[in-house]
Design an enzyme around this catalytic site. Structure first.
Site, PDB file in Angstrom:
ATOM      1  N   HIS A 125     128.994  15.359  27.273  1.00 11.51           N
ATOM      2  CA  HIS A 125     128.996  14.289  26.260  1.00 11.51           C
ATOM      3  C   HIS A 125     129.383  14.789  24.873  1.00 11.51           C
ATOM      4  CE1 HIS A 125     126.069  11.707  28.925  1.00 11.51           C
ATOM      5  NE2 HIS A 125     127.293  11.784  29.409  1.00 11.51           N
ATOM      6  N   CYS A 133     139.252  13.846  14.135  1.00 10.93           N
ATOM      7  CA  CYS A 133     139.952  12.660  13.625  1.00 10.93           C
ATOM      8  C   CYS A 133     140.066  11.610  14.723  1.00 10.93           C
ATOM      9  CB  CYS A 133     141.339  13.068  13.137  1.00 10.93           C
ATOM     10  SG  CYS A 133     142.334  11.655  12.612  1.00 10.93           S
ATOM     11  N   ASN A 219     111.074  17.233  36.075  1.00 10.41           N
ATOM     12  CA  ASN A 219     110.888  16.091  35.178  1.00 10.41           C
ATOM     13  C   ASN A 219     109.432  15.663  35.280  1.00 10.41           C
ATOM     14  OD1 ASN A 219     111.044  13.442  33.927  1.00 10.41           O
ATOM     15  ND2 ASN A 219     113.254  13.500  34.305  1.00 10.41           N
TER      16      ASN A 219
HETATM   17  P1  NAD Z   1     117.094  10.115  28.690  1.00 15.34           P
HETATM   18  O1  NAD Z   1     116.619   9.982  27.289  1.00 15.34           O
HETATM   19  O2  NAD Z   1     117.626   8.911  29.378  1.00 15.34           O
HETATM   20  O3  NAD Z   1     115.922  10.663  29.630  1.00 15.34           O
HETATM   21  C1  NAD Z   1     115.141  11.749  29.268  1.00 15.34           C
HETATM   22  C2  NAD Z   1     114.411  12.247  30.514  1.00 15.34           C
HETATM   23  O4  NAD Z   1     113.697  13.404  30.154  1.00 15.34           O
HETATM   24  C3  NAD Z   1     113.388  11.263  31.109  1.00 15.34           C
HETATM   25  O5  NAD Z   1     113.565  11.176  32.505  1.00 15.34           O
HETATM   26  C4  NAD Z   1     112.037  11.915  30.796  1.00 15.34           C
HETATM   27  O6  NAD Z   1     111.058  11.681  31.796  1.00 15.34           O
HETATM   28  C5  NAD Z   1     112.417  13.378  30.742  1.00 15.34           C
HETATM   29  N1  NAD Z   1     111.543  14.210  29.924  1.00 15.34           N
HETATM   30  C6  NAD Z   1     110.832  13.879  28.830  1.00 15.34           C
HETATM   31  N2  NAD Z   1     110.173  14.949  28.371  1.00 15.34           N
HETATM   32  C7  NAD Z   1     110.506  15.989  29.183  1.00 15.34           C
HETATM   33  C8  NAD Z   1     110.140  17.358  29.213  1.00 15.34           C
HETATM   34  N3  NAD Z   1     109.300  17.891  28.321  1.00 15.34           N
HETATM   35  N4  NAD Z   1     110.679  18.136  30.188  1.00 15.34           N
HETATM   36  C9  NAD Z   1     111.518  17.625  31.117  1.00 15.34           C
HETATM   37  N5  NAD Z   1     111.875  16.328  31.143  1.00 15.34           N
HETATM   38  C10 NAD Z   1     111.380  15.517  30.175  1.00 15.34           C
HETATM   39  O7  NAD Z   1     118.123  11.295  28.691  1.00 15.34           O
HETATM   40  P2  NAD Z   1     119.433  11.543  29.516  1.00 15.34           P
HETATM   41  O8  NAD Z   1     119.201  11.258  30.966  1.00 15.34           O
HETATM   42  O9  NAD Z   1     119.897  12.888  29.132  1.00 15.34           O
HETATM   43  O10 NAD Z   1     120.490  10.447  29.002  1.00 15.34           O
HETATM   44  C11 NAD Z   1     120.590  10.065  27.664  1.00 15.34           C
HETATM   45  C12 NAD Z   1     121.904  10.383  26.979  1.00 15.34           C
HETATM   46  O11 NAD Z   1     121.637  10.449  25.595  1.00 15.34           O
HETATM   47  C13 NAD Z   1     122.433  11.729  27.321  1.00 15.34           C
HETATM   48  O12 NAD Z   1     123.563  11.546  28.028  1.00 15.34           O
HETATM   49  C14 NAD Z   1     122.707  12.453  26.000  1.00 15.34           C
HETATM   50  O13 NAD Z   1     124.102  12.523  25.736  1.00 15.34           O
HETATM   51  C15 NAD Z   1     122.126  11.610  24.948  1.00 15.34           C
HETATM   52  N6  NAD Z   1     121.033  12.284  24.214  1.00 15.34           N
HETATM   53  C16 NAD Z   1     121.127  13.613  23.919  1.00 15.34           C
HETATM   54  C17 NAD Z   1     120.084  14.249  23.251  1.00 15.34           C
HETATM   55  C18 NAD Z   1     120.216  15.742  22.947  1.00 15.34           C
HETATM   56  O14 NAD Z   1     121.318  16.251  22.872  1.00 15.34           O
HETATM   57  N7  NAD Z   1     119.098  16.464  22.807  1.00 15.34           N
HETATM   58  C19 NAD Z   1     118.954  13.545  22.875  1.00 15.34           C
HETATM   59  C20 NAD Z   1     118.896  12.166  23.177  1.00 15.34           C
HETATM   60  C21 NAD Z   1     119.939  11.563  23.874  1.00 15.34           C
END
Ligand code: NAD
Length: 254
Positions: A125, A133, A219
């Site tokens: 992502h 740009c 998870n």
């Molecule tokens: P999501 O927010 O949809 O899901 C997060 C998952 O992490 C949940 O299933 C939750 O149960 C789990 N979780 C929470 N705390 C945890 C822990 N301590 N250890 C392990 N698991 C834990 O995230 P996603 O599935 O990655 O999708 C969201 C999209 O948003 C991603 O594609 C990403 O690009 C973007 N995003 C990125 C960031 C980042 O770069 N840190 C942060 C937020 C969202």
């Protein structure tokens, strides 16, 4: 109990020791313990907006300054955050794990794996640390140097935009192909901290699972993937990854 006290089933520990090509997929939950908020859960809102209302090309077209202020806020949170033991365990595995091949695929845009020391990271992502740009002139910039109120590119044909994949946009084809190819070749996969609802990334673990390769989810919550996998550790990313890494590297601190 220390973080590493999680007990792995014996057959899972044996599979970790035997793996030749390991693929690790990470999502926002991987960075939660570093203090980087996930999207779906507490801390996901910014000034009352949902991420789905900000991380789109339409939102950027309507109000680029607001979108940039949100990204700059997120970037500040990321820059304050530090990799945790789970990040360090993955860096140690790539360096010392003795794998024939080690592939780390992340949906995260925070570049935390690289900060922890991983080298071969596929960013599905993109990254919030950079900008480019929107008109495609090829110019790039460091995101922290972009002024939200004046994000025009020097080419004069477009604005600088965060180098992330927004809702409604396609994933970079080369990154997706590389990730899919790795999962076709892997003999083990770990899926860490992703809700497995954001496609197409959510389809990747199935590539390995369908081949009968051991796939482990880490998870604290169940996900739509849980029932399809042979192993699921209901634990935080740090505790789960430390336990998995110790099965390969022996008792050590990360
Ligand atoms: P999501 O927010 O949809 O899901 C997060 C998952 O992490 C949940 O299933 C939750 O149960 C789990 N979780 C929470 N705390 C945890 C822990 N301590 N250890 C392990 N698991 C834990 O995230 P996603 O599935 O990655 O999708 C969201 C999209 O948003 C991603 O594609 C990403 O690009 C973007 N995003 C990125 C960031 C980042 O770069 N840190 C942060 C937020 C969202």
């Amino acid at each position: 109990m220390t973080e590493g006290a999680l007990h792995l089933p014996a057959d899972l520990a044996a599979a970790v020791r035997a793996a030749g090509h390991l693929v690790v997929l990470t999502g926002a939950g991987m960075s939660a313990e570093s203090g980087v908020p996930v999207f779906r859960g507490q801390g996901g809102l910014w000034e009352g907006f949902r991420p789905e209302d900000l991380a789109t090309p339409q939102a950027f077209g309507r109000d680029p300054e607001r979108v940039w202020r949100w990204y700059r806020w997120r970037l500040d949170r990321v820059r304050e955050a530090q990799p945790h033991a789970g990040h360090r365990a993955l860096a140690a595995l790539e360096r010392d794990g003795g794998f024939e091949r080690f592939t780390l695929v992340t949906q995260n845009v925070d570049a935390m794996h690289q900060r922890a020391g991983n080298r071969s990271v596929i960013e599905l992502h993109g990254t919030i640390t950079r900008a480019h740009c929107e008109a495609g002139c090829g110019r790039t910039a460091e995101a922290h140097e972009v002024d939200p109120a004046a994000a025009l590119c020097a080419c004069g044909r477009g604005r600088l935009r965060p180098s992330v994949v927004w809702f409604g946009e396609s994933l970079p084809a080369d990154a997706m192909d590389e990730a899919a190819e790795a999962l076709e070749q892997a003999d083990m996969a770990w899926v860490v901290g992703t809700s497995s609802v954001v496609y197409p990334a959510a389809a990747l673990p199935g590539i390995a699972a369908r081949r009968g390769v051991p796939v482990v989810e880490v998870n604290p919550e169940e996900t739509p993937l849980t029932g399809q996998l042979p192993y699921s550790l209901r634990s935080s990313a740090s505790a789960g990854l430390v336990a998995l890494a110790r099965a390969r590297l022996g008792e050590r601190e990360f």
